[in-house]
Scaffold this active site. Structure first.
Site, short mmCIF file in Angstrom:
data_model
loop_
_atom_site.label_atom_id
_atom_site.label_comp_id
_atom_site.label_asym_id
_atom_site.label_seq_id
_atom_site.Cartn_x
_atom_site.Cartn_y
_atom_site.Cartn_z
N ARG A 121 0.84 -1.22 0.00
CA ARG A 121 0.00 0.00 0.00
C ARG A 121 0.87 1.25 0.00
NH1 ARG A 121 -0.50 4.74 2.55
NH2 ARG A 121 -0.01 3.72 4.52
N ASP A 122 1.52 1.55 1.11
CA ASP A 122 2.30 2.79 1.21
C ASP A 122 3.44 2.78 0.20
OD1 ASP A 122 2.93 5.25 2.20
OD2 ASP A 122 3.59 4.58 4.17
N HIS B 242 5.72 4.47 12.77
CA HIS B 242 5.72 4.40 11.29
C HIS B 242 6.69 5.48 10.82
CE1 HIS B 242 3.45 4.24 7.28
NE2 HIS B 242 4.08 5.40 7.19
N HIS C 166 9.35 7.11 8.14
CA HIS C 166 9.99 7.23 6.82
C HIS C 166 11.47 7.53 7.07
CE1 HIS C 166 6.45 7.09 4.09
NE2 HIS C 166 5.85 7.19 5.27
N CYS D 165 4.66 9.30 0.34
CA CYS D 165 3.27 9.74 0.27
C CYS D 165 3.13 10.75 -0.86
CB CYS D 165 2.85 10.36 1.61
SG CYS D 165 1.19 11.05 1.57
N ASN E 191 9.23 4.33 3.47
CA ASN E 191 9.33 3.89 4.86
C ASN E 191 10.68 3.23 5.06
OD1 ASN E 191 6.59 3.78 6.46
ND2 ASN E 191 6.15 3.54 4.29
C1 HMG Z 1 -10.78 11.47 1.16
C2 HMG Z 1 -11.06 11.80 -0.29
C3 HMG Z 1 -11.94 10.76 -0.93
C4 HMG Z 1 -11.76 13.14 -0.32
O1 HMG Z 1 -11.79 13.63 -1.65
P1 HMG Z 1 -12.94 14.60 -2.15
O2 HMG Z 1 -12.63 14.94 -3.59
O3 HMG Z 1 -13.09 15.72 -1.19
O4 HMG Z 1 -14.21 13.61 -2.02
P2 HMG Z 1 -15.64 13.66 -2.57
O5 HMG Z 1 -16.49 12.99 -1.54
O6 HMG Z 1 -15.99 15.06 -3.02
O7 HMG Z 1 -15.56 12.70 -3.85
C5 HMG Z 1 -14.86 13.07 -5.02
C6 HMG Z 1 -14.90 11.88 -5.99
O8 HMG Z 1 -14.17 10.79 -5.43
C7 HMG Z 1 -15.05 9.65 -5.26
N1 HMG Z 1 -14.71 9.02 -3.98
C8 HMG Z 1 -14.76 9.58 -2.76
N2 HMG Z 1 -14.36 8.69 -1.85
C9 HMG Z 1 -14.08 7.54 -2.51
C10 HMG Z 1 -13.61 6.28 -2.08
N3 HMG Z 1 -13.37 6.00 -0.80
N4 HMG Z 1 -13.44 5.32 -3.02
C11 HMG Z 1 -13.67 5.57 -4.32
N5 HMG Z 1 -14.11 6.79 -4.79
C12 HMG Z 1 -14.31 7.75 -3.88
C13 HMG Z 1 -16.45 10.23 -5.25
O9 HMG Z 1 -17.38 9.26 -5.69
C14 HMG Z 1 -16.31 11.37 -6.24
O10 HMG Z 1 -16.32 10.80 -7.55
P3 HMG Z 1 -17.05 11.62 -8.78
O11 HMG Z 1 -18.43 11.87 -8.31
O12 HMG Z 1 -16.23 12.87 -8.93
O13 HMG Z 1 -16.92 10.66 -9.91
C15 HMG Z 1 -9.73 11.92 -1.10
O14 HMG Z 1 -9.02 13.05 -0.65
C16 HMG Z 1 -8.86 10.72 -0.99
O15 HMG Z 1 -9.22 9.64 -1.44
N6 HMG Z 1 -7.66 10.88 -0.42
C17 HMG Z 1 -6.74 9.77 -0.22
C18 HMG Z 1 -5.35 10.28 -0.17
C19 HMG Z 1 -4.40 9.14 0.09
O16 HMG Z 1 -4.72 7.97 -0.13
N7 HMG Z 1 -3.20 9.49 0.56
C20 HMG Z 1 -2.20 8.52 0.85
C21 HMG Z 1 -2.52 7.70 2.06
S1 HMG Z 1 -2.12 8.49 3.58
C22 HMG Z 1 -0.48 8.11 3.82
O17 HMG Z 1 0.16 7.58 2.96
C23 HMG Z 1 0.13 8.43 5.15
C24 HMG Z 1 0.33 7.19 6.02
C25 HMG Z 1 -0.99 6.54 6.40
O18 HMG Z 1 1.09 6.21 5.34
C26 HMG Z 1 1.04 7.58 7.31
C27 HMG Z 1 2.16 8.60 7.09
O19 HMG Z 1 3.28 8.25 6.71
O20 HMG Z 1 1.87 9.78 7.32
#
Ligand code: HMG
Length: 310
Positions: free
Chosen positions: A15-16, A215, A217, A248, A257
């Site tokens: 995933r990450d 966690h 990096h 990220c 990581n």
């Molecule tokens: C949270 C949202 C969805 C808000 O995003 P948004 O644009 O504000 O959401 P929305 O509700 O307005 O939806 C926009 C579109 O996305 C779709 N949608 C909405 N939700 C989903 C879903 N769950 N699955 C599939 N589709 C989805 C929804 O249907 C819509 O589609 P449209 O109508 O335009 O065709 C977006 O910002 C997002 O998905 N962000 C994810 C970012 C991400 O994955 N970042 C990396 C992970 S975090 C990380 O790596 C850190 C970590 C954990 O490892 C720890 C660290 O090191 O810090």
């Protein structure tokens, strides 16, 4: 020093590690990566995320990956699969599959810094907690465990240094909505041991030592030192990424990581058990690195492979 005798590593590589890859990684490669990690002894693997494919296209094949990893209902579940879920839409998508394809653990993810929260999940910290509230309830109702990832607990790419009080506040918000475990993430890899200990201490004010993980990096090469500093506090659960994959998409410049290989070498060298076969793990790192067309980042992998050649 009274250190834990056993450490549980969660490999977050599938995933990450892969979420930030520009090249499309086929679901078959992701599934094979998870299988090989299992075979090397990993018992906890973060396998995909149910986020918006518009935000993170690499994870769009989440359902296909879960299908490829399907386990029979009678499977003893000796290995736990975790998935990231940002909202109810993602939770519903993960649960839409047959039971055999459900994850064991759901990870909601928030940030200790407001600016990163906006960039990563397009909402404030308070809004993110309100989004997670029904996700946590739904996951628990379905018998899934819930972990919370707390990003930017030491530094933020947009706000700079992050005070431990902010970590404490976030941990409390997570606790209040029923999150069972929190991961203290140094997203940028800027932390050093005392800063990381302060962030962990802030989380430990709300969670027991068995419910907090690290966690880290490795951008500035501090992740192993930060691991040792965490062990000193009694922390025994850590995320790591095979071959040091990752970064990220919303933390520019941050590298992957800490490599799982490097963690295993450190821990085994200190007489701490992980249940992981280092040689087999090194081969897994080579497998995914060949698939991506690059060398594993892990220094332990490099050293061991040089020795193998003789
Ligand atoms: C949270 C949202 C969805 C808000 O995003 P948004 O644009 O504000 O959401 P929305 O509700 O307005 O939806 C926009 C579109 O996305 C779709 N949608 C909405 N939700 C989903 C879903 N769950 N699955 C599939 N589709 C989805 C929804 O249907 C819509 O589609 P449209 O109508 O335009 O065709 C977006 O910002 C997002 O998905 N962000 C994810 C970012 C991400 O994955 N970042 C990396 C992970 S975090 C990380 O790596 C850190 C970590 C954990 O490892 C720890 C660290 O090191 O810090």
């Amino acid at each position: 020093m009274n250190l834990p005798t056993h450490v549980q590593l969660v490999d977050v590589g599938p995933r990450d590690g892969l979420q930030n890859e520009k090249q499309f990684v086929p679901a078959g490669v992701k599934i094979e990566l998870v299988r090989r990690l299992r075979a090397a002894g990993l018992k906890h693997i973060e396998v995909t995320s149910f986020v918006s494919p518009k935000w993170v296209p690499q994870m769009a094949d989440n359902a296909e990956v879960m299908r490829g990893l399907r386990r029979s209902i009678d499977d003893p579940r000796d290995v736990r699969y975790a998935v990231l879920v940002p909202n109810l839409q993602g939770m519903d998508a993960a649960l839409a599959a047959p039971r055999e394809e459900w994850p064991d653990d759901v990870v909601v993810f928030a940030s200790a810094s407001e600016a990163f929260s906006q960039k990563n999940i397009n909402c404030s910290i308070a809004e993110s907690i309100e989004r997670f509230r029904p996700v946590v309830a739904r996951a628990l109702e379905h018998g899934l465990a819930v972990r919370g990832a707390m990003s930017c607990t030491v530094g933020c790419p947009y706000e700079g240094e992050v005070a431990p009080e902010r970590v404490g506040m976030l941990a409390k918000l997570m606790k209040d909505i029923g999150v069972q475990h929190v991961g203290v993430a140094d997203t940028l890899g800027v932390g050093t041991p005392l800063k990381v200990q302060r962030a962990l201490d802030a989380a430990l004010r709300h969670y027991g030592v068995d419910q907090v993980s690290g966690h880290f990096h490795d951008t500035y090469g501090q992740a192993l030192a930060n691991t040792l500093a965490s062990l000193e506090l009694g922390i025994w659960q850590f995320d790591a990424s095979v071959a040091g994959l990752g970064g990220c998409p919303y933390a520019k410049g941050a590298t992957g990581n800490v490599a799982t290989e490097d963690m295993v070498y450190l821990l085994h060298g200190m007489g701490i058990e992980t249940g992981i076969d280092l040689d087999a793990l090194i081969d897994v790192g080579v497998y995914i690195s060949v698939a991506l067309g690059r060398e594993p980042v892990s220094r332990v992998s490099k050293a061991v492979r040089a020795k193998r050649v003789g």
